[in-house]
Design an enzyme around this catalytic site. Structure first.
Site, mmCIF file in Angstrom:
data_model
loop_
_atom_site.group_PDB
_atom_site.id
_atom_site.type_symbol
_atom_site.label_atom_id
_atom_site.label_comp_id
_atom_site.label_asym_id
_atom_site.label_seq_id
_atom_site.Cartn_x
_atom_site.Cartn_y
_atom_site.Cartn_z
ATOM 1 N N SER A 181 0.857 -1.184 0.000
ATOM 2 C CA SER A 181 0.000 0.000 0.000
ATOM 3 C C SER A 181 0.896 1.238 0.000
ATOM 4 O O SER A 181 1.832 1.296 -0.777
ATOM 5 C CB SER A 181 -0.961 -0.044 1.189
ATOM 6 O OG SER A 181 -2.086 0.763 0.992
ATOM 7 N N ASP A 445 -8.526 -5.313 -5.956
ATOM 8 C CA ASP A 445 -8.103 -4.163 -5.148
ATOM 9 C C ASP A 445 -8.257 -2.854 -5.923
ATOM 10 O O ASP A 445 -7.631 -2.671 -6.965
ATOM 11 C CB ASP A 445 -6.638 -4.358 -4.753
ATOM 12 C CG ASP A 445 -6.074 -3.183 -3.969
ATOM 13 O OD1 ASP A 445 -6.862 -2.394 -3.412
ATOM 14 O OD2 ASP A 445 -4.831 -3.070 -3.912
ATOM 15 N N HIS A 470 -6.189 -6.422 -1.814
ATOM 16 C CA HIS A 470 -5.105 -5.552 -1.397
ATOM 17 C C HIS A 470 -4.009 -6.319 -0.659
ATOM 18 O O HIS A 470 -4.256 -6.923 0.383
ATOM 19 C CB HIS A 470 -5.687 -4.475 -0.480
ATOM 20 C CG HIS A 470 -4.846 -3.260 -0.308
ATOM 21 N ND1 HIS A 470 -4.394 -2.495 -1.363
ATOM 22 C CD2 HIS A 470 -4.378 -2.626 0.809
ATOM 23 C CE1 HIS A 470 -3.706 -1.462 -0.914
ATOM 24 N NE2 HIS A 470 -3.676 -1.528 0.397
#
Length: 502
Positions: A181, A445, A470
Site C-alpha cells: 500500500s 483491489d 489488497h
C-alpha cells in the site's frame, strides 16, 4: 495508500472509514472514521492486542529534519528485529511501516518471512514517523505536521539503513525493501532515490501515481461487486440514489436514523453532513472489497468473514425489502459484526476528533496524520464524480473542504493540486526510471488503478494477480489460496533470488 487497526476510538466509531491509504479498521486495521485512512491502510498496522506478540520494541535515534543541516533536533523511532533466520552473509530485509502503528505480528507471520527463511535474511521493520509510538514532536499540531512527509520518511529509512548497517556489520550486505500500500510506494521510491542503499524492492499494491481526484477507486469497486453478480452494484446505486433523495426530505430523517441505527438523529441537511454520512455507509462496501478474502486473521482483525459474496448476498435478497432496505441491512450487519450499538454519522463529531492534536486524541492512531498527507502530498480522494460507480453524494469538493476544515488551507483546490503535482515531479509517477523493483497488484483491489499492472521493463516487472485484493501476496499462505496467488508468491521469490545474485 495505511490507513484498519480495529482501533475503535472513543464511544462508537464515526463509521467504518479512514484514509485512502490506510486505511483500515474494525473489519480492517484502522479506525473507520478517518476518511480514506482505512482504504489506504498500512498493511502492518497494529491491533489493540499487539502485546500478545513478544517481539521487543527497539529504538533508533532519528533526525527531525533531514533537509535542514542547522536543525540538530532528534527523536526516538521504533523498530523491530527478527534475526531467527539470519545466516552470516545473508541479505537484510527491511519492511517499511506506513500510516498506522507498526504491528509486531508481521515479525512472526507473512510471506516475507518465508522468503527470509529460504535466503537466510535478517528482518527489520521500521515504524513510520508520526505513527504508532514514533513521536517526533510534542503533539500533532499543523505546524508540527510539517515534518510529516514521504520525503522525510524516505530519509528516515536511508539514515536508519546507514547507521544500523554500520552498527551491525551489515554494510556489505544486500538490503531489500518490502512494503504494501503506501509503504509499497515508499519501497518503490526508496529504491528510486537511494539506489546505493537498497538493492531491490518488493512494492506490493503500491499507488505510485498521485492524483487529487480518484473516482477510479469506486469504478473498481463496481467491477469487483459485479464479478459476484452484475445486479449487485446496480442495486447499491439504486439504494444510494434513493437514500440521497430521502436525506433532502425532513420528514424522512426519523426513519433514516432508525433504519441505519444512528447514534443521534440527523440534525443537519448541510452538504458536508450528508456527504459524510453517505461516504460512511459506502465505506462498508469499499473496505470489504479492498480486503476481500485476504488472510488477515493473524493480525487479530475482526470481520474477515464479511466478503463481497456476503454483501452482495444481502443486496440480492428480495425478502429483506427494496434496495434501500437491503442497503440499511448491510449497515446494521457491519455494526453487529464490530459489536457497535450505533453509528455516529455526525460530521461535527468527526471534525472534533480530527482537530484534537494530542498524542492521546481519538484520531492520533493515524487519522489526523494520514489525512494531512493526502492534503499535502497525494490527494487520492475517492469521490463519486464518475457515473460508472455505485454510490452517490460525496464528490471531490467534499474531500477538499476537509483540508480547509482540519488544517486551515485557504484554497484547498489549488494547494492540493500543487502538492500532488510536486509529488509526481519528485518521484516520476508512472515514469519510473530504476531497476530491481517488482510491483504485485490484485485485480479486485481498487488501488491497482494507481499502480503498475504491466511490465515497465525487464527489471521493473509487474505481477497482476486476477481475483485477489489488497496486498494479498504479502499475507501468510493457506490451502484455499487461489492457484494464481500461490504462483505469484513463487514468481516474486524467483525474482528476489535472481536479483540477490546480481
Amino acid at each position: 495508500m495505511a490507513f484498519w487497526n480495529s482501533v475503535l476510538f472513543g464511544k462508537v466509531p464515526r463509521l467504518f472509514k479512514v484514509v485512502a491509504i490506510l486505511a483500515c479498521v474494525a473489519c480492517f486495521p484502522c479506525d473507520a472514521r478517518f476518511k480514506g485512512f482505512r482504504r489506504f491502510r498500512n498493511q502492518f498496522s497494529a491491533e489493540p492486542n499487539e502485546n500478545r506478540h513478544t517481539v521487543e520494541d527497539q529504538w533508533f535515534i532519528q533526525r527531525l529534519d533531514h533537509f535542514n543541516g542547522a536543525d540538530t533536533r532528534v527523536w526516538k523511532q521504533r523498530y523491530f528485529v527478527n534475526d531467527s533466520f539470519y545466516k552470516p552473509g545473508g541479505p537484510v530485509f527491511l519492511m517499511i511501516g506506513g500510516e498506522g502503528p507498526a504491528n509486531p505480528a508481521w515479525m512472526q507471520y507473512g510471506t516475507w518471512l518465508t522468503y527470509a527463511e529460504k535466503l537466510g535474511a535478517l528482518c527489520l521493520l521500521l515504524e513510520h514517523r508520526f505513527y504508532g509510538k514514533s513521536h517526533p514532536t510534542e503533539d500533532l499540531s499543523t505546524d508540527n505536521l510539517h515534518y510529516l512527509s514521504s520525503r522525510q520518511a524516505l530519509a528516515d529509512l536511508a539514515h536508519f539503513r546507514t547507521v544500523i548497517a554500520e552498527e551491525r556489520g551489515l554494510t556489505d550486505r544486500k538490503w531489500v525493501a518490502f512494503g504494501g500500500s503506501y509503504p509499497g510506494s515508499l519501497a518503490t521510491w526508496f529504491r528510486l532515490k537511494y539506489p546505493h542503499l537498497v538493492h531491490a524492492s518488493i512494492a506490493t499494491s503500491a499507488p505510485v501515481y498521485a492524483t487529487v481526484n480518484f473516482p477510479e477507486y469506486l469504478e473498481v469497486v463496481w467491477r469487483s461487486l459485479a464479478s459476484e453478480s452484475p445486479e449487485c452494484p446496480q442495486l447499491v446505486r439504486e439504494a444510494t440514489d434513493t437514500l440521497l433523495l430521502r436525506l433532502h426530505d425532513p420528514s424522512s430523517l426519523d426513519n433514516i436514523t432508525k433504519d441505519f441505527r444512528l447514534c443521534s438523529k440527523l440534525s443537519s441537511q448541510s452538504f458536508m453532513d450528508i456527504a459524510y454520512f453517505l461516504e460512511s455507509l459506502a465505506g462498508n462496501f469499499m473496505d470489504v472489497v479492498q480486503y476481500n478474502e485476504d488472510n488477515r486473521e493473524f493480525e487479530g482483525v475482526v470481520g474477515t468473514n464479511i466478503t463481497i459474496k456476503v454483501l452482495c448476498g444481502v443486496m440480492l435478497d428480495s425478502s429483506v425489502g427494496d434496495p434501500y432496505e437491503r442497503y440499511a441491512a448491510v449497515a446494521r450487519l457491519m455494526l453487529q459484526t464490530f459489536s457497535q450499538p450505533c453509528l455516529d454519522a455526525q460530521y461535527t463529531h468527526y471534525l472534533q476528533d480530527m482537530r484534537n492534536i494530542s498524542w492521546d486524541g481519538p484520531a492520533s492512531g493515524g487519522g489526523r496524520q494520514w489525512v494531512y498527507q493526502t492534503c499535502t502530498e497525494f490527494g487520492f480522494y475517492q469521490s463519486t464524480d464518475s457515473p460508472n460507480q455505485p454510490f452517490s453524494g460525496f464528490p471531490l469538493r467534499y474531500h477538499l473542504q476537509q483540508c480547509a476544515d482540519l488544517y486551515n488551507l485557504s484554497d484547498p483546490e489549488r494547494s492540493v493540486a500543487e502538492a500532488v503535482k510536486q509529488t509526481n515531479e519528485e518521484y516520476g509517477g508512472y515514469d519510473i526510471r530504476a531497476t530491481r523493483i517488482v510491483f504485485p497488484n490484485g485485480s479486485v483491489d481498487p488501488w491497482h488503478a494507481l499502480g503498475v499492472t504491466s511490465d515497465i521493463s525487464r527489471d521493473l516487472p509487474a505481477v497482476f494477480i486476477k481475483g485477489t485484493a489488497h496486498c494479498a501476496n504479502m499475507y501468510p499462505a493457506r490451502a484455499q489460496d487461489l492457484p494464481q496467488l500461490s504462483l505469484a508468491r513463487d514468481h516474486i521469490f524467483l525474482l528476489l533470488q535472481k536479483w540477490l545474485n546480481e
